[in-house]
Scaffold this motif. Structure first.
Motif, mmCIF file in Angstrom:
data_model
loop_
_atom_site.group_PDB
_atom_site.id
_atom_site.type_symbol
_atom_site.label_atom_id
_atom_site.label_comp_id
_atom_site.label_asym_id
_atom_site.label_seq_id
_atom_site.Cartn_x
_atom_site.Cartn_y
_atom_site.Cartn_z
ATOM 1 N N GLY A 44 0.882 -1.208 -0.087
ATOM 2 C CA GLY A 44 -0.033 0.119 0.039
ATOM 3 C C GLY A 44 0.863 1.054 0.063
ATOM 4 O O GLY A 44 0.299 2.385 -0.450
ATOM 5 N N ALA A 45 2.021 1.131 0.453
ATOM 6 C CA ALA A 45 2.831 2.262 0.365
ATOM 7 C C ALA A 45 3.509 2.823 -1.091
ATOM 8 O O ALA A 45 3.229 2.051 -2.049
ATOM 9 C CB ALA A 45 4.345 2.107 1.191
ATOM 10 N N LEU A 46 3.743 4.130 -1.312
ATOM 11 C CA LEU A 46 4.193 4.434 -2.659
ATOM 12 C C LEU A 46 5.585 4.141 -2.592
ATOM 13 O O LEU A 46 6.550 4.162 -1.747
ATOM 14 C CB LEU A 46 3.974 5.946 -2.487
ATOM 15 C CG LEU A 46 2.534 6.287 -3.064
ATOM 16 C CD1 LEU A 46 2.419 7.983 -2.957
ATOM 17 C CD2 LEU A 46 2.118 5.712 -4.120
ATOM 18 N N ALA A 47 6.190 3.793 -3.950
ATOM 19 C CA ALA A 47 7.702 3.349 -4.379
ATOM 20 C C ALA A 47 7.890 3.712 -5.607
ATOM 21 O O ALA A 47 7.157 4.188 -6.404
ATOM 22 C CB ALA A 47 7.748 1.871 -4.115
ATOM 23 N N ILE A 48 9.243 4.175 -5.539
ATOM 24 C CA ILE A 48 10.141 4.380 -7.021
ATOM 25 C C ILE A 48 9.942 3.234 -8.002
ATOM 26 O O ILE A 48 10.270 1.953 -7.549
ATOM 27 C CB ILE A 48 11.317 4.857 -6.899
ATOM 28 C CG1 ILE A 48 11.405 6.197 -5.781
ATOM 29 C CG2 ILE A 48 12.162 5.009 -8.068
ATOM 30 C CD1 ILE A 48 12.755 6.498 -5.315
#
Lengths: 235, 235
Positions: B45-49
């Motif tokens: 659920g987290a944002l990532a590159i």
DNA sequence: ACAATAGTGTCTCTCAGACAGTATCGT
DNA sequence: ACGATACTGTCTGAGAGACACTATTGT
């Protein structure tokens, strides 16, 4: 495969990761690099940049520092050890897929042991000589050395890294010599003097003097707290 | 172990190597980055590159280009895709030892698909927003994004990379807008105009004009052959 | 006419480079 | 005294920044 969630940890492509350390120093007014002679194939007998495998539980910077100490017998922590690039071309090592992280270190003229802790012989070679023959170095080390030197040259422009080539206490003339040697240019002594002294925190006067073989004694300085030079010193 | 000859190829430490692509673009006068939402643990659920594994027979630059195209649906080869660092801290991925090579790409304002070829959702996020919460991004991507942005800022000073943020034809005011957005400063329009025009090979006049909503029409330029700006543009 | 945007001219200050001049040593 | 090296002063030109001024449009 484009994102981490859907991968099988036991099926990832097997890579080896190494660090290569380009150790630069100035001896006899020439920029020199520590190279080791390879004792086994491939490139047996050829000169190579020292390096080694990163341990499975070891940080990249830590691995670089460890390798530097192993290769040079350094008995203190290097101040200037900078990452400058990554080299991962398939086939750069004919045996397996190796990704190598390039580091460059600046050292003062200290006794570099002719052989490190391992059996390989270590040499101090003038950078110009090491780069004359494009195939003279093992693997892709010709490219790595070229990139490291260019990184060092750029670093001197806007960072205070030049002092790392000198002992703790030095003269402005010696500092100018570092620039002239690394850049391969000659700089006006008077203008360089003013530029360095005016540059806040670059060098700190000790108040001591040192008498050379001839001429007026030179004031001694040590490295200041500044890490950057603004405005930069132009080549 | 400190040199290659005496190693057992079947016993090297097992690493995974990935590339992470920081895709920067300018929308609504804000510097934005392409981030994907992770669909599985860790950091679900987290944002990532966006990034992915380097294939075993694939060059690092090729892997970066491939991932960029996969993530953004780009239908041409990116001009500005630069390596800026390597991230290999043990434990940065809780599952295994991953060494990631960081790349940064500059794109003009083009339709970025909301989802790439894989199932993950892709978003365009203002860099300021992405960096407000130090733990807001997965893994060590807060550090990687910070480094990428700093690399981009420095790149604009002495390289002609700013034009990569713009369409093939642009006005000087639009080019100034790139600098102001990336640097977070405001620049004098008149001085910027002269600096850019005087800088040999930075931009080439097309002879065409473009009429904005108000005011005198602006001359149109395209990117010139120069890759560096000397003397640099100072922040 | 007026506001808005594009682009030019002018002045000043900083700084790099050229180079003359001064300071302090050994011989 | 003289040469050698260290350092300072002075002049000049390039360029950055502040800012006034002109040019060209829409309203």
């Amino acid at each position: 495969m484009s994102e981490l969630p859907d991968y099988d940890p036991s099926a990832f492509p097997p890579f080896a990761v190494t660090v290569d350390i380009v150790v630069l120093t100035i001896v006899d007014d020439r920029l020199q690099v520590v190279l080791i002679e390879r004792g086994a194939p491939p490139f047996q007998g050829a000169l190579a940049i020292p390096g080694g495998f990163v341990r499975i539980d070891e940080d990249l910077d830590t691995a670089a520092t460890r390798e530097l100490i192993e290769e040079t017998g350094l008995d203190y922590l290097p101040q200037h050890l900078e990452q400058f690039g990554v080299y991962g071309q398939p086939g750069r090592d004919p045996r397996m897929r190796v990704v190598s992280v390039g580091y460059v270190a600046f050292l003062p003229e200290i006794p570099i042991p002719e052989a490190g802790t391992d059996a390989a012989d270590a040499y101090l070679v003038a950078v110009d000589d090491a780069l004359t023959d494009p195939g003279g170095l093992a693997f892709d080390h010709h490219v790595i050395l070229t990139d490291a030197v260019e990184h060092a040259r750029r670093s001197l422009e806007s960072a205070t890294t030049a002092t790392a080539f000198l002992p703790p206490v030095f003269t402005v003339t010696e500092l100018r010599g570092v620039y002239e040697t690394v850049w391969g240019t000659s700089l006006d002594p008077g203008n360089f003097q003013k530029k360095v002294i005016d540059s806040e925190g670059f060098v700190i006067a000790t108040g001591e003097l040192r008498q050379g073989p001839r001429g007026r004694p030179a004031e001694l300085y040590r490295a200041g707290p500044a890490e950057t030079i603004d405005p930069p010193i132009r080549r």
